[in-house]
Write an enzyme that holds these catalytic residues in place. Structure first.
Site, PDB file in Angstrom:
ATOM      1  N   ASP A 148       0.872  -1.172   0.000  1.00  0.00           N
ATOM      2  CA  ASP A 148       0.000   0.000   0.000  1.00  0.00           C
ATOM      3  C   ASP A 148       0.922   1.239   0.000  1.00  0.00           C
ATOM      4  O   ASP A 148       2.124   1.110   0.279  1.00  0.00           O
ATOM      5  CB  ASP A 148      -0.856  -0.074   1.266  1.00  0.00           C
ATOM      6  CG  ASP A 148      -1.655   1.165   1.511  1.00  0.00           C
ATOM      7  OD1 ASP A 148      -2.577   1.412   0.731  1.00  0.00           O
ATOM      8  OD2 ASP A 148      -1.352   1.893   2.482  1.00  0.00           O
TER       9      ASP A 148
ATOM     10  N   ASP B 199      -0.129   5.205   0.886  1.00  0.00           N
ATOM     11  CA  ASP B 199      -0.364   6.216   1.924  1.00  0.00           C
ATOM     12  C   ASP B 199      -0.484   5.562   3.305  1.00  0.00           C
ATOM     13  O   ASP B 199      -1.298   4.664   3.504  1.00  0.00           O
ATOM     14  CB  ASP B 199      -1.666   6.976   1.635  1.00  0.00           C
ATOM     15  CG  ASP B 199      -1.596   7.803   0.359  1.00  0.00           C
ATOM     16  OD1 ASP B 199      -0.575   8.463   0.149  1.00  0.00           O
ATOM     17  OD2 ASP B 199      -2.580   7.786  -0.410  1.00  0.00           O
TER      18      ASP B 199
ATOM     19  N   ASP C  40      -1.652  -0.586   5.839  1.00  0.00           N
ATOM     20  CA  ASP C  40      -1.783   0.080   7.140  1.00  0.00           C
ATOM     21  C   ASP C  40      -3.208   0.162   7.662  1.00  0.00           C
ATOM     22  O   ASP C  40      -3.397   0.619   8.792  1.00  0.00           O
ATOM     23  CB  ASP C  40      -1.233   1.511   7.050  1.00  0.00           C
ATOM     24  CG  ASP C  40      -2.107   2.413   6.187  1.00  0.00           C
ATOM     25  OD1 ASP C  40      -2.415   2.011   5.054  1.00  0.00           O
ATOM     26  OD2 ASP C  40      -2.477   3.502   6.647  1.00  0.00           O
TER      27      ASP C  40
HETATM   28  O1  LIG Z   1      -5.553   7.609  -1.108  1.00  0.00           O
HETATM   29  C1  LIG Z   1      -6.206   6.889  -0.321  1.00  0.00           C
HETATM   30  O2  LIG Z   1      -7.375   7.099   0.030  1.00  0.00           O
HETATM   31  C2  LIG Z   1      -5.515   5.698   0.270  1.00  0.00           C
HETATM   32  O3  LIG Z   1      -4.292   5.400  -0.329  1.00  0.00           O
HETATM   33  P1  LIG Z   1      -3.608   4.014   0.063  1.00  0.00           P
HETATM   34  O4  LIG Z   1      -4.475   2.926  -0.539  1.00  0.00           O
HETATM   35  O5  LIG Z   1      -2.241   4.097  -0.553  1.00  0.00           O
HETATM   36  O6  LIG Z   1      -3.560   3.944   1.557  1.00  0.00           O
HETATM   37 MG   LIG Z   2      -2.872   3.185   3.319  1.00  0.00          MG
END
Ligand SMILES: O=C(O)COP(=O)(O)O
Ligand SMILES: [Mg+2]
Length: 212
Positions: A7, A9, A162
């Protein structure tokens, strides 16, 4: 050797300061008070559309779809406040050196994803990058995760994320989930199915060795 999908963010990067800045530039244009970092953090996870809906609801704005083009305009330029979590770069290098194949599966839209990967010098870091709008569905639908693993060939699979969205996507894809606990999760750790948890990226190579 394993196929490892990450992942973005809240897992590899702390991007909420940039996402909040993009949100607040959008809100300023319509004369509305900014989000705090904590509010913005709570709205991240299910992609830009859901983020903007939550932002609009929090500020009593109707028609969130109207805000989307402006939010995306700011979002794909918002890279300067993002920080890689400590130890991530060395850990990714070590995993790649050990022969593992690395992919990225994020709900962040493709343009801000490409912008931040370029900013970090990570254009070549992952063999496959699937963003929130790369396919018709996004996490927690398992399809993007499955597509990312398919692109990495054969071998044991590990998904590193996360949040509750990641835990659910991994469960639905039938992939062991490794959770980074300092990220943007709002659920309790014990309520999220996971094969292993870590809070220090220097542990990941050894954890992967026990899983793959
Ligand atoms: O941009 C988002 O809402 C989440 O991004 P992610 O899947 O990398 O945690
Ligand atoms: Mg994330």
């Amino acid at each position: 050797m394993a196929r490892i999908v990450f992942d973005l963010d809240g897992t590899l990067i702390d991007s909420v300061p940039d996402i909040a800045a993009a949100a607040n530039a959008t809100l300023a244009e319509v004369g509305v008070a900014p989000l705090s970092l904590a509010e913005a953090r709570g709205f991240v996870g299910e992609g830009a559309g859901v983020f903007v809906e939550r932002m609009a609801q929090a500020r009593g704005l109707s028609e969130p779809a109207r805000l989307m083009p402006r939010f995306l305009h700011h979002y794909e330029r918002a890279v300067g406040l993002t920080e890689i979590y400590p130890g991530v770069a060395a850990s990714l290098d070590a995993l790649a050196r050990a022969g593992h194949r690395l992919g990225l599966c994020t709900n962040k839209p493709a343009r801000p994803t490409e912008a931040v990967l370029a900013h970090l010098g990570w254009q070549e870091r992952f063999e496959v990058v699937l963003a929130g709008d790369s396919l018709p569905s996004r996490k927690p639908d398992p399809a993007p995760l499955r597509a990312a693993f398919d692109a990495l060939g054969d071998g044991p699979m590990i998904y590193v994320g996360d949040s509750e969205i990641d835990a659910e996507a991994a469960r639905r894809a039938g992939v062991p989930f490794l959770i980074y606990t300092p990220g943007y999760r709002s659920a309790d750790l014990q309520d999220l199915p996971h094969a292993a948890a870590f809070d220090d990226w220097s542990e990941v190579l050894a954890i992967v060795a026990t899983m793959a």
